[in-house]
Write a protein that holds these residues in place. Sequence first.
Motif, short mmCIF file in Angstrom:
data_model
loop_
_atom_site.label_atom_id
_atom_site.label_comp_id
_atom_site.label_asym_id
_atom_site.label_seq_id
_atom_site.Cartn_x
_atom_site.Cartn_y
_atom_site.Cartn_z
N VAL A 22 0.93 -1.19 0.10
CA VAL A 22 0.06 -0.03 0.10
C VAL A 22 0.79 1.29 -0.11
O VAL A 22 1.41 1.68 0.98
CB VAL A 22 -1.04 -0.12 1.08
N GLY A 26 -0.47 3.84 -4.80
CA GLY A 26 -1.49 2.82 -5.06
C GLY A 26 -1.16 1.41 -4.39
O GLY A 26 -0.30 1.33 -4.10
N VAL A 27 -2.07 0.65 -4.64
CA VAL A 27 -1.78 -0.88 -4.05
C VAL A 27 -1.08 -1.57 -5.16
O VAL A 27 -1.47 -1.66 -6.39
CB VAL A 27 -2.73 -1.63 -3.72
N TYR A 61 -1.72 -7.48 2.93
CA TYR A 61 -1.39 -6.26 2.61
C TYR A 61 -0.19 -6.10 3.31
O TYR A 61 -0.09 -6.30 4.60
CB TYR A 61 -2.50 -5.06 2.91
N ASP A 363 -8.59 -3.12 -2.21
CA ASP A 363 -7.59 -2.13 -2.44
C ASP A 363 -8.00 -0.60 -2.26
O ASP A 363 -7.34 0.25 -1.57
CB ASP A 363 -7.12 -2.23 -3.97
N THR A 367 -6.54 1.54 1.31
CA THR A 367 -6.06 2.76 1.23
C THR A 367 -6.61 3.95 1.81
O THR A 367 -5.96 4.46 2.31
CB THR A 367 -6.27 3.18 -0.37
N THR A 370 -5.59 3.38 5.63
CA THR A 370 -4.37 3.92 5.63
C THR A 370 -4.43 5.32 5.90
O THR A 370 -3.60 5.96 6.45
CB THR A 370 -3.48 3.30 4.49
N ARG A 371 -4.90 6.02 4.87
CA ARG A 371 -4.99 7.29 5.04
C ARG A 371 -5.33 7.91 6.43
O ARG A 371 -4.57 8.94 6.80
CB ARG A 371 -5.81 8.15 3.79
#
Length: 467
Positions: A22, A26-27, A61, A363, A367, A370-371
Amino acid sequence: MAEVNATAPGDAELAVVARKLVTPRGVRPGQVLVRDGRIAAVLGPGPAPAGVPVVDAGDAYVLPGLIDSHVHFRTPGLTHKEDWEHGSRAAVAGGVTTVLDMPNTVPPTLTPEAVREKAALVAGHSLVDYQFHIGVDPDRPELIAEVESSIATSAKIFMAGHHTAPTVIRDAVQLEKAFIAAAEADVQLVLHAEDDSLFALLDGWWGDPDSYQDYEARRPRSGGIAAVAKVIELVRRHGTKAHILHLSSAEEADLVCAARAAGMPVTFEVTGHHLSFTDADTRRLGARTRLSPSIRQQADQDRLWRALRAGQPSTIGSDHAPHTIEEKTRGVQQSPPGLPGVQELAVAVWTGMRRRWPEEDPDVAITRLTRFLSSGPAELFRLPGKGRLEAGADADLVVFAPEDAWMLSAREVRSKCGWSAYEGWTMTGRVLRTIRAGRVVWDAESGKFGTFEGRWLSPRQCDGDRG
């Protein structure tokens, strides 16, 4: 997930290989090479350098280390509830590699000297890196302007009090002084935004709640709405950067979003527990979900989830605030608000995301998570080495299996208090391995932790010197 060794030159000390890195772009499949505690390179698929230990994440991930910007690890003075060794074990078991700790300890952390003393107590007892929010002294709020950035770049204001929040700013003049001083010093304010005088007025009329059936109504949304409106007006006057913690109601979310749209530097956090529980759970679970701000209604939770999907919060925090079972079972009026949450944070929110939006591309979902739990808090609290998988960043990594289903029980709880409001939940997603500064600090398969080498993040260290 397997770990293997090979033999060849290269100065990398570790390679983390995955089909799902990640990254800020992008992934994608590839590998992360680690050297001297930092990410030396993020490469595409291919053989890892020979002679370098390899962590093969397979289909899991690999995320940047998570950041919980709202924890109470209870040092000093309250270590019967939690301490840094237990708190940081809970953190890494939940994929968190950096925490920002709150100042309402005994004594409270209100001065640079107190911050240094706390740092000295924590040194050698933490698996995670850490910073401290300094507290704002209600009697001398103007001193925030004098705090050096090497000590703290953020300051906590309590606008309402409870059992473990004694340093409340109730006076409007003192509150404005804090906003002026923070603007002068470019200090990020973080606020428990509830109106203490409004609660006192209601308590004088109703009396104290005597059941959890009444608890949410006795600490109503109007307290948060009134306080957030005050904060927005002070931000408008002085340009102070303000971050509303544990925002709990739909109306508060609308107010902050409107202020943001008008160009004001005001942001907000949502917590795992406000996303996970409603007032119906508090009636069922009682003290375990007695919180401040209180758990709200289903419509409020739905609004917070819509905010999450729209990218409106800047951070998700745990407000990890453990109490002993004995303290939590003292009765409605004496039971302190708070629950442990740093270990449960990422998996609880991920579980909620997959249940609410099962059609969403995983995905895209990871993301987003994670943000809110990596890059968002890193940007807000000026942690430039954190929150991203790219060359030069700190080698803080999390291997996360998104489809693993498991039930949380008390035996998994790493917090010193030994209990969780999420006991009995079937979780989706599991943290398999947590790496801080290139070293494994949690391995789920073995149940083993690393060594207590977490560091106090001064701006000098964040800017490039790991010394």
